[in-house]
Design an enzyme around this catalytic site. Structure first.
Site, mmCIF file in Angstrom:
data_model
loop_
_atom_site.group_PDB
_atom_site.id
_atom_site.type_symbol
_atom_site.label_atom_id
_atom_site.label_comp_id
_atom_site.label_asym_id
_atom_site.label_seq_id
_atom_site.Cartn_x
_atom_site.Cartn_y
_atom_site.Cartn_z
ATOM 1 N N GLN A 253 0.830 -1.204 0.000
ATOM 2 C CA GLN A 253 0.000 0.000 0.000
ATOM 3 C C GLN A 253 0.872 1.265 0.000
ATOM 4 O O GLN A 253 0.541 2.259 -0.637
ATOM 5 C CB GLN A 253 -0.917 -0.034 1.225
ATOM 6 C CG GLN A 253 -1.994 1.023 1.235
ATOM 7 C CD GLN A 253 -3.224 0.600 2.033
ATOM 8 O OE1 GLN A 253 -4.251 0.310 1.446
ATOM 9 N NE2 GLN A 253 -3.132 0.572 3.334
ATOM 10 N N HIS A 256 1.734 2.682 -3.384
ATOM 11 C CA HIS A 256 0.721 3.540 -4.010
ATOM 12 C C HIS A 256 0.809 4.950 -3.438
ATOM 13 O O HIS A 256 0.716 5.949 -4.160
ATOM 14 C CB HIS A 256 -0.686 2.963 -3.785
ATOM 15 C CG HIS A 256 -0.899 1.644 -4.466
ATOM 16 N ND1 HIS A 256 -1.149 1.549 -5.815
ATOM 17 C CD2 HIS A 256 -0.888 0.377 -3.992
ATOM 18 C CE1 HIS A 256 -1.289 0.267 -6.142
ATOM 19 N NE2 HIS A 256 -1.129 -0.462 -5.047
ATOM 20 N N GLU A 257 0.961 5.028 -2.121
ATOM 21 C CA GLU A 257 1.053 6.329 -1.448
ATOM 22 C C GLU A 257 2.257 7.114 -1.976
ATOM 23 O O GLU A 257 2.157 8.298 -2.304
ATOM 24 C CB GLU A 257 1.186 6.092 0.071
ATOM 25 C CG GLU A 257 1.539 7.341 0.851
ATOM 26 C CD GLU A 257 1.521 7.125 2.365
ATOM 27 O OE1 GLU A 257 1.108 6.042 2.821
ATOM 28 O OE2 GLU A 257 1.896 8.058 3.083
ATOM 29 N N ARG A 258 3.404 6.445 -2.053
ATOM 30 C CA ARG A 258 4.632 7.133 -2.477
ATOM 31 C C ARG A 258 4.545 7.517 -3.947
ATOM 32 O O ARG A 258 5.008 8.589 -4.337
ATOM 33 C CB ARG A 258 5.846 6.247 -2.183
ATOM 34 C CG ARG A 258 6.076 6.139 -0.694
ATOM 35 C CD ARG A 258 7.055 5.057 -0.284
ATOM 36 N NE ARG A 258 7.002 4.926 1.177
ATOM 37 C CZ ARG A 258 7.451 3.883 1.864
ATOM 38 N NH1 ARG A 258 8.007 2.859 1.231
ATOM 39 N NH2 ARG A 258 7.349 3.853 3.169
ATOM 40 N N GLY A 378 4.882 9.601 4.718
ATOM 41 C CA GLY A 378 4.882 8.521 3.711
ATOM 42 C C GLY A 378 6.208 7.793 3.605
ATOM 43 O O GLY A 378 6.492 7.133 2.602
#
Ligand code: FAD
Length: 394
Positions: A253, A256-258, A378
């Site tokens: 996950q 995706h955030e990064r 993040g």
């Protein structure tokens, strides 16, 4: 006043990566950002909270919240290039806090639910998150566990057909307004990475509370919460995927955030430069507009070069993702690069504004405050460096 508008793509990128369908999405998101969000940013920054339910409902109605997600759950089923277009246009939001709040919904709190959640969880939580009827948050960080995620202590104990949660979380974006939290908790005392699980915690769960709203240097319009769990009982069916796999799901996950941070950062950095060029064109010092000073022009060009490098690395990542290749190394490198870039450009641009840059009413000061978090949230720069070193085998 500076206005964010869709930037015209260089011709080769327009033809290599983007077609008229991408242009249509770009124009729609751009219009939404410039008409519905940017005019109200000052108000939301002052209130230390943007009205996420209103904003997300509008975005859900426009189909913005699930660009890549399965249409069966209300997503658009589009590819990473559309996702990139969406994120690039979010980069024009003149407050990184709101960029973060939106990315939390689309790229931080929901990817694992989409990839590993049961149909029941998707129907109950993912669908309303994509339609904008619910606000989501992801809760990983704790007072004693930030960079070292495996040190987290929040515990979810299996009790019959439920998990009972005790512990606390810190720095949770959207935590104040969230209708549900995706929580990473310890479900076993065994050492290693298979001791953790991801669970959905509804906001009205008895024993769950928002213990504090945090006062931050920047990202002022984004609410950031401390959360507390005291014998908070959630149904066992709220487990995402398999027990013991939560750490692995969360590491995925994080990618995706990064990734989401990348387009938003290079676009915002370019906006900072445009804002600054507008100012130094008209600001006359020692009898000449500042823009005529070679030292400043060269500095701007150095930043533009870095921005181009980050953008091209991002497009390379999109190609890797599209081909189904793991891009952890490249995403980590780009995230590391983007933190430094955001800080360097925002600080250097503020410097070119002189005293005007240090006034709260000048937009560049908000970018400067907001950009500081880019090297922390993040996954901090040092953590990205560690990931890269490990992948390089040293
Ligand atoms: C604006 C904002 C929004 C956030 N939103 C969320 C969210 O929605 N959900 C969530 O779970 N978390 C969120 N976070 C938390 C964020 O993920 C953490 O702040 C981050 O992971 C760093 O953890 P920490 O703050 O505990 O720092 P620490 O882990 O205490 O680290 C402190 C410093 O030491 C450095 N460091 C750590 N280990 C090493 C090492 N081995 N070598 C050298 N240096 C090292 C770190 O890089 C950092 O600079 C948010 C944070 C911010 C600022």
């Amino acid at each position: 006043m500076f206005r964010a508008e869709a930037r015209i793509m260089p011709r080769e990128e327009r033809t290599m990566y983007f077609n008229e369908d991408h242009d249509a999405l770009r124009a729609t998101v751009s219009r939404f950002v410039s008409r519905e969000l940017n005019p109200r940013l000052d108000e939301w920054e002052a209130a230390a909270q943007a009205p996420l339910h209103d904003i997300f409902k509008q975005m859900g109605d426009l189909g913005f919240l699930g660009i890549r997600y399965d249409p069966a759950w209300g997503g658009q089923g589009l590819d990473y290039w559309f996702d990139t277009v969406f994120l690039e246009e979010l980069g024009h939001i003149q407050g990184v806090g709101l960029q973060g709040a939106i990315a939390d919904q689309t790229h931080m709190a929901t990817p694992a639910l989409h990839e590993f959640g049961s149909d029941h969880l998707k129907e109950t939580w993912l669908r309303p998150a994509l339609s904008g009827d619910m606000v989501a948050a992801i809760a990983v960080t704790e007072p004693d566990a930030g960079s070292d995620v495996s040190a987290l202590k929040t515990r979810a104990r299996k009790d019959g057909d439920a998990y009972v949660i005790n512990g606390s979380k810190r720095f949770i974006t959207n935590g104040v307004q969230a209708d549900f939290i995706v929580l990473l908790a310890r479900t076993s005392d065994e050492p290693g990475y298979h001791a953790f699980s991801l669970l959905v915690v509804p906001k009205d769960t008895p024993g769950f509370s928002v213990s504090k709203k945090l006062d931050k240097v920047g990202w002022r319009c984004s609410d950031t919460a401390e959360l507390f769990f005291d014998e908070a009982r959630v149904p066992a069916e709220n487990l995402i995927g398999r027990e013991g796999e939560g750490f692995i799901y969360q590491m995925k996950q994080f990618q995706h955030e990064r990734f989401a941070a990348l387009p938003m950062t290079y676009v915002a950095a370019r906006d900072m430069i445009d804002l600054t060029v507008d100012y130094i064109r008209q600001r006359t010092v020692f009898g000449k507009p500042l823009i005529t000073r070679q030292v400043l022009r060269h500095r701007l060009v150095d930043w533009l070069t870095d921005i181009e490098c980050l953008k091209q690395l991002t497009y390379h990542i999109v190609r890797l993702k599209t081909a189904g290749t793991d891009a952890t190394r490249e995403i980590s490198m780009a995230k590391l690069m983007s933190g430094g870039l955001a800080r360097r450009v925002s600080d250097g641009c503020l410097q070119m504004f002189g005293g005007m840059g240090y006034k709260n009413e000048t937009l560049i000061s908000r970018y400067w405050r907001d950009s500081r978090a880019a090297s922390i949230a993040g996954g901090a720069d040092e953590v990205m460096s560690d990931v890269i070193a490990r992948l390089e085998g040293f």
